[in-house]
Design a protein around this motif. Structure first.
Motif, mmCIF file in Angstrom:
data_model
loop_
_atom_site.group_PDB
_atom_site.id
_atom_site.type_symbol
_atom_site.label_atom_id
_atom_site.label_comp_id
_atom_site.label_asym_id
_atom_site.label_seq_id
_atom_site.Cartn_x
_atom_site.Cartn_y
_atom_site.Cartn_z
ATOM 1 N N CYS A 25 -69.200 39.361 28.129
ATOM 2 C CA CYS A 25 -69.191 38.699 29.441
ATOM 3 C C CYS A 25 -70.228 37.577 29.518
ATOM 4 O O CYS A 25 -70.024 36.593 30.222
ATOM 5 C CB CYS A 25 -69.450 39.711 30.554
ATOM 6 S SG CYS A 25 -68.097 40.850 30.806
ATOM 7 N N VAL A 35 -61.714 42.031 30.847
ATOM 8 C CA VAL A 35 -62.720 43.034 30.509
ATOM 9 C C VAL A 35 -62.079 44.414 30.402
ATOM 10 O O VAL A 35 -62.396 45.184 29.483
ATOM 11 C CB VAL A 35 -63.878 43.015 31.539
ATOM 12 C CG1 VAL A 35 -64.846 44.152 31.307
ATOM 13 C CG2 VAL A 35 -64.613 41.685 31.481
ATOM 14 N N LEU A 62 -70.118 39.850 35.595
ATOM 15 C CA LEU A 62 -68.685 39.725 35.840
ATOM 16 C C LEU A 62 -68.492 39.312 37.296
ATOM 17 O O LEU A 62 -68.855 40.046 38.204
ATOM 18 C CB LEU A 62 -67.996 41.071 35.566
ATOM 19 C CG LEU A 62 -66.486 41.124 35.719
ATOM 20 C CD1 LEU A 62 -65.826 40.192 34.727
ATOM 21 C CD2 LEU A 62 -65.991 42.547 35.486
#
Length: 164
Positions: A25, A35, A62
């Motif tokens: 990430c 993800v 994220l």
């Protein structure tokens, strides 16, 4: 370096997967869907993957809104995509309407229109068609495929014709 197709993928524990997915990430913006797929490939179940995703979100590794903004800016500046194409691509990535709106706000009207005129000028210089109507249709088709709105294309074509 090629992966051996006969070799089974390694299954990670949540503790082993967390630093790997955090690095994944941190390397570039990712969507939650990307993800989740990566965590599945690590052999994690949905509960463990969900906990990791929540943790990544809390730690700001994220962020789908940030992803949409970066994606919109990047695709417009480097690929010359218009709003319609960017919106379609973001929607295909499974982003929420809020994130889509946030990404679209990144495209400033002045810069957006200048990019459209730049693309039109480049394509006009390369276009071999001499018949005016066919030439106009080809230019319109190119810019429509790039994702620009018809009214802006018409306006830019009018300006191009006025300057000739």
């Amino acid at each position: 370096m090629f992966k051996d197709p006969t070799k089974a993928p390694k299954n990670y524990t949540p503790g082993e997967a967390l630093p790997k997915i955090a690095a994944y990430c941190a390397y570039q913006e990712r969507t939650q869907k990307e993800v989740e797929e990566k965590l599945k490939s690590y052999g994690l179940d949905e509960d463990d993957a969900g906990e990791i995703i929540i943790r990544l979100s809390r730690e700001k590794l994220l962020d789908e809104e940030r992803y949409a903004q970066a994606y919109a800016r990047g695709k417009h500046r480097t690929n010359g995509w218009g709003r319609r194409r960017i919106r379609l691509e973001l929607k295909a990535k499974g982003l929420s309407e809020y994130c889509l709106q946030s990404g679209m706000k990144e495209l400033e009207n002045d810069e957006y229109y200048e990019k459209l005129k730049q693309l039109l000028g480049q394509r006009d210089a390369r276009e071999k068609e001499t018949h005016p109507l066919k030439r106009k249709m080809k230019l319109m088709a190119y810019l429509t495929q790039k994702g620009y709105e018809s009214d802006l294309i018409q306006e830019a074509l009018g300006e191009l014709n006025d300057s000739k």
